[in-house]
Design a protein around this motif. Structure first.
Motif, mmCIF file in Angstrom:
data_model
loop_
_atom_site.group_PDB
_atom_site.id
_atom_site.type_symbol
_atom_site.label_atom_id
_atom_site.label_comp_id
_atom_site.label_asym_id
_atom_site.label_seq_id
_atom_site.Cartn_x
_atom_site.Cartn_y
_atom_site.Cartn_z
ATOM 1 N N ALA A 282 -1.270 -0.404 1.449
ATOM 2 C CA ALA A 282 -2.627 -0.899 1.719
ATOM 3 C C ALA A 282 -3.285 -1.399 0.438
ATOM 4 C CB ALA A 282 -3.460 0.214 2.337
ATOM 5 N N ASP A 283 -3.018 -0.723 -0.690
ATOM 6 C CA ASP A 283 -3.569 -1.170 -1.972
ATOM 7 C C ASP A 283 -3.076 -2.552 -2.362
ATOM 8 O OD1 ASP A 283 -5.072 1.089 -2.319
ATOM 9 O OD2 ASP A 283 -3.652 2.090 -3.646
ATOM 10 N N TRP A 284 -1.926 -2.941 -1.808
ATOM 11 C CA TRP A 284 -1.373 -4.262 -2.101
ATOM 12 C C TRP A 284 -1.593 -5.240 -0.941
ATOM 13 C CZ3 TRP A 284 0.296 -6.439 -6.493
ATOM 14 C CH2 TRP A 284 0.497 -5.587 -7.588
ATOM 15 N N GLY A 285 -2.525 -4.923 -0.052
ATOM 16 C CA GLY A 285 -2.950 -5.878 0.968
ATOM 17 C C GLY A 285 -2.165 -5.863 2.262
ATOM 18 N N PHE A 286 -1.328 -4.838 2.479
ATOM 19 C CA PHE A 286 -0.550 -4.760 3.720
ATOM 20 C C PHE A 286 -1.301 -3.867 4.705
ATOM 21 C CE2 PHE A 286 2.697 -5.620 0.463
ATOM 22 C CZ PHE A 286 3.298 -6.738 1.010
ATOM 23 N N SER A 287 -1.831 -4.457 5.760
ATOM 24 C CA SER A 287 -2.589 -3.703 6.753
ATOM 25 C C SER A 287 -1.722 -3.239 7.919
ATOM 26 C CB SER A 287 -3.751 -4.544 7.279
ATOM 27 O OG SER A 287 -3.276 -5.771 7.824
ATOM 28 N N ASN A 288 -0.618 -3.939 8.177
ATOM 29 C CA ASN A 288 0.301 -3.581 9.258
ATOM 30 C C ASN A 288 1.495 -2.856 8.644
ATOM 31 O OD1 ASN A 288 2.404 -3.615 11.223
ATOM 32 N ND2 ASN A 288 1.437 -5.353 12.263
ATOM 33 N N PHE A 289 1.504 -1.527 8.752
ATOM 34 C CA PHE A 289 2.537 -0.737 8.074
ATOM 35 C C PHE A 289 3.923 -1.012 8.645
ATOM 36 C CE2 PHE A 289 5.060 3.099 7.281
ATOM 37 C CZ PHE A 289 4.945 3.167 5.892
ATOM 38 N N SER A 290 4.010 -1.235 9.938
ATOM 39 C CA SER A 290 5.309 -1.506 10.556
ATOM 40 C C SER A 290 5.894 -2.809 10.016
ATOM 41 C CB SER A 290 5.162 -1.576 12.076
ATOM 42 O OG SER A 290 6.392 -1.927 12.679
ATOM 43 N N GLN A 291 5.066 -3.853 9.930
ATOM 44 C CA GLN A 291 5.541 -5.133 9.392
ATOM 45 C C GLN A 291 5.892 -4.992 7.920
ATOM 46 O OE1 GLN A 291 5.989 -8.126 11.206
ATOM 47 N NE2 GLN A 291 7.148 -8.540 9.333
ATOM 48 N N PHE A 292 5.071 -4.240 7.175
ATOM 49 C CA PHE A 292 5.379 -3.998 5.760
ATOM 50 C C PHE A 292 6.743 -3.325 5.613
ATOM 51 C CE2 PHE A 292 5.601 -0.349 2.887
ATOM 52 C CZ PHE A 292 5.742 -1.010 1.677
ATOM 53 N N SER A 293 6.987 -2.296 6.397
ATOM 54 C CA SER A 293 8.247 -1.550 6.288
ATOM 55 C C SER A 293 9.444 -2.448 6.555
ATOM 56 C CB SER A 293 8.245 -0.366 7.264
ATOM 57 O OG SER A 293 7.206 0.539 6.968
ATOM 58 N N SER A 294 9.308 -3.313 7.564
ATOM 59 C CA SER A 294 10.383 -4.244 7.891
ATOM 60 C C SER A 294 10.611 -5.241 6.764
ATOM 61 C CB SER A 294 10.053 -4.979 9.189
ATOM 62 O OG SER A 294 11.022 -5.963 9.483
ATOM 63 N N ASP A 295 9.513 -5.818 6.242
ATOM 64 C CA ASP A 295 9.630 -6.799 5.161
ATOM 65 C C ASP A 295 10.212 -6.163 3.901
ATOM 66 O OD1 ASP A 295 8.546 -8.703 6.817
ATOM 67 O OD2 ASP A 295 6.536 -8.626 5.928
ATOM 68 N N TYR A 296 9.796 -4.934 3.620
ATOM 69 C CA TYR A 296 10.285 -4.235 2.421
ATOM 70 C C TYR A 296 11.794 -4.009 2.516
ATOM 71 C CZ TYR A 296 10.306 -0.936 -1.488
ATOM 72 O OH TYR A 296 10.552 -0.321 -2.692
ATOM 73 N N ARG A 297 12.240 -3.533 3.662
ATOM 74 C CA ARG A 297 13.677 -3.264 3.828
ATOM 75 C C ARG A 297 14.491 -4.554 3.744
ATOM 76 N NH1 ARG A 297 16.666 0.919 6.120
ATOM 77 N NH2 ARG A 297 14.767 1.975 6.843
ATOM 78 N N LYS A 298 13.980 -5.639 4.301
ATOM 79 C CA LYS A 298 14.701 -6.911 4.256
ATOM 80 C C LYS A 298 14.836 -7.419 2.823
ATOM 81 C CE LYS A 298 13.413 -8.549 8.882
ATOM 82 N NZ LYS A 298 12.576 -9.526 9.645
ATOM 83 N N LEU A 299 13.770 -7.294 2.026
ATOM 84 C CA LEU A 299 13.808 -7.820 0.668
ATOM 85 C C LEU A 299 14.684 -6.974 -0.253
ATOM 86 C CD1 LEU A 299 12.926 -9.808 -1.487
ATOM 87 C CD2 LEU A 299 10.831 -8.470 -1.804
ATOM 88 N N PHE A 300 14.533 -5.658 -0.193
ATOM 89 C CA PHE A 300 15.190 -4.803 -1.178
ATOM 90 C C PHE A 300 16.444 -4.094 -0.664
ATOM 91 C CE2 PHE A 300 10.618 -4.765 -2.455
ATOM 92 C CZ PHE A 300 10.774 -5.510 -3.611
ATOM 93 N N GLY A 301 16.746 -4.252 0.629
ATOM 94 C CA GLY A 301 17.964 -3.632 1.159
ATOM 95 C C GLY A 301 17.874 -2.130 1.296
ATOM 96 N N GLU A 302 16.667 -1.583 1.295
ATOM 97 C CA GLU A 302 16.463 -0.147 1.481
ATOM 98 C C GLU A 302 15.031 0.080 1.933
ATOM 99 O OE1 GLU A 302 17.295 1.334 -2.427
ATOM 100 O OE2 GLU A 302 15.207 1.153 -3.094
#
Length: 315
Positions: A282-302
């Motif tokens: 949230a401090d970095w502007g991500f309001s949708n935690f589910s979408q953040f989690s998906s995007d994070y895993r796709k970018l970093f592979g974990e």
């Protein structure tokens, strides 16, 4: 020991391991990261080879009083301060000046950082004519291909020294340093400095930098591309063109990548074990935690929770 090798699973951890540099890395392409740094410290010089598995945006600053020369060892173009660098060219920047690199996936680069006084004295002794004013302002050198190959081959041989035999005595280190200086001067004596980027390209770089500064200053806000256009005083089409020309990606993709890397940097920071991932996101502007989690895993592979468990210590 004179030669050391570092292996990392995080781009920014690799950045922090290059001795006496001020830099940070953001991973751009998606997938798990593997980085290898092999470094040789000499009395007034640093030689290294960096190999990375993913595309990375690098903000770099070399130690004061030095000059950095970069030798991309990859068929695809890198970018320095936005301008594309052909694989056979050499990049150059003076110490204590921030610059930006954008490197492709599966990329390797050899680097030499040398004390300017040492290089200037050797050039004067060898009657090598170097235009120091132009070199200080340069970003790209067009060099003789044969001299470049000889220089890179020598760097590879030096960095291949066996670690258990690399605790070299001072006269051995000075001999290696002299070899590198000699190879550098041979290359510089047959080089040409590429012209400065056109004024139109410099303007596009300034627009991208202005947008980046705005994103970082408002990291907790859900920023839209139209808002970025308003801040840069350009149309959406112009902003898109600026980002594609300077960074090879859209403003929206850059915004997501920059913020995801910001979250990862905080999660991997020593002492971050008690952080709540949702709060950092949230401090970095991500309001949708589910979408953040998906995007994070796709970018970093974990997952973000897996990153938190890594707890990469700062050297």
């Amino acid at each position: 020991m004179a030669v050391r090798t570092v292996l990392t699973r995080d781009a920014d951890a690799l950045a922090r391991n290059l001795t006496d540099w001020e830099q940070s890395y953001d991973q751009i392409s998606a997938g798990s990261f593997q980085g290898v740094l092999t470094e040789l410290r000499l009395p007034r010089m640093q030689v290294f080879r960096e190999s990375i598995s993913q595309s990375v945006r690098q903000s770099c600053r070399v130690w004061p009083g030095a000059v950095w020369f970069g030798f991309p060892d990859h068929p695809d173009c890198s970018r320095i301060n936005g301008r594309q660098v052909e694989p056979e060219f050499v990049m150059v920047r003076p110490g204590n000046n921030e610059f930006e690199l954008l490197t492709p996936s599966k990329h390797s680069i050899y680097g030499i950082v040398v004390c300017r006084e040492l290089l200037a004295a050797a050039a004067a002794a060898g009657a090598c004519d170097i235009d120091w004013l132009r070199l200080q302002a340069a970003e790209v050198l067009r060099v003789d291909p044969a001299e470049r190959r000889r220089c890179v081959l020598m760097l590879g041989e030096l960095l291949a020294q066996r670690p258990d035999a690399a605790g070299a005595v001072p006269h051995q280190l000075l001999r290696w340093q002299g070899m590198v200086v000699e190879a550098l001067l041979a290359m510089l004596d047959h080089s040409g400095i590429e012209p400065a980027a056109a004024a139109s390209f410099q303007r596009r770089c300034r627009i991208v930098a202005r947008v980046r500064d705005y994103i970082l200053a408002h990291r907790g806000v859900a920023i839209t591309v139209p808002e970025l256009c308003a801040q840069a005083h350009v149309s959406r089409r112009t902003l898109q063109y600026c980002f594609e020309d300077v960074l090879g990606m859209s403003p929206a993709l850059y915004l997501r990548r920059l913020r995801l890397n910001g979250v990862r940097r905080e999660l991997l920071h020593a002492g971050a074990a008690n952080l709540a991932i949702g709060a950092v996101a949230a401090d970095w502007g991500f309001s949708n935690f589910s979408q953040f989690s998906s995007d994070y895993r796709k970018l970093f592979g974990e997952s973000a929770s897996a990153s938190l468990r890594l707890q990469t210590p700062h050297p």
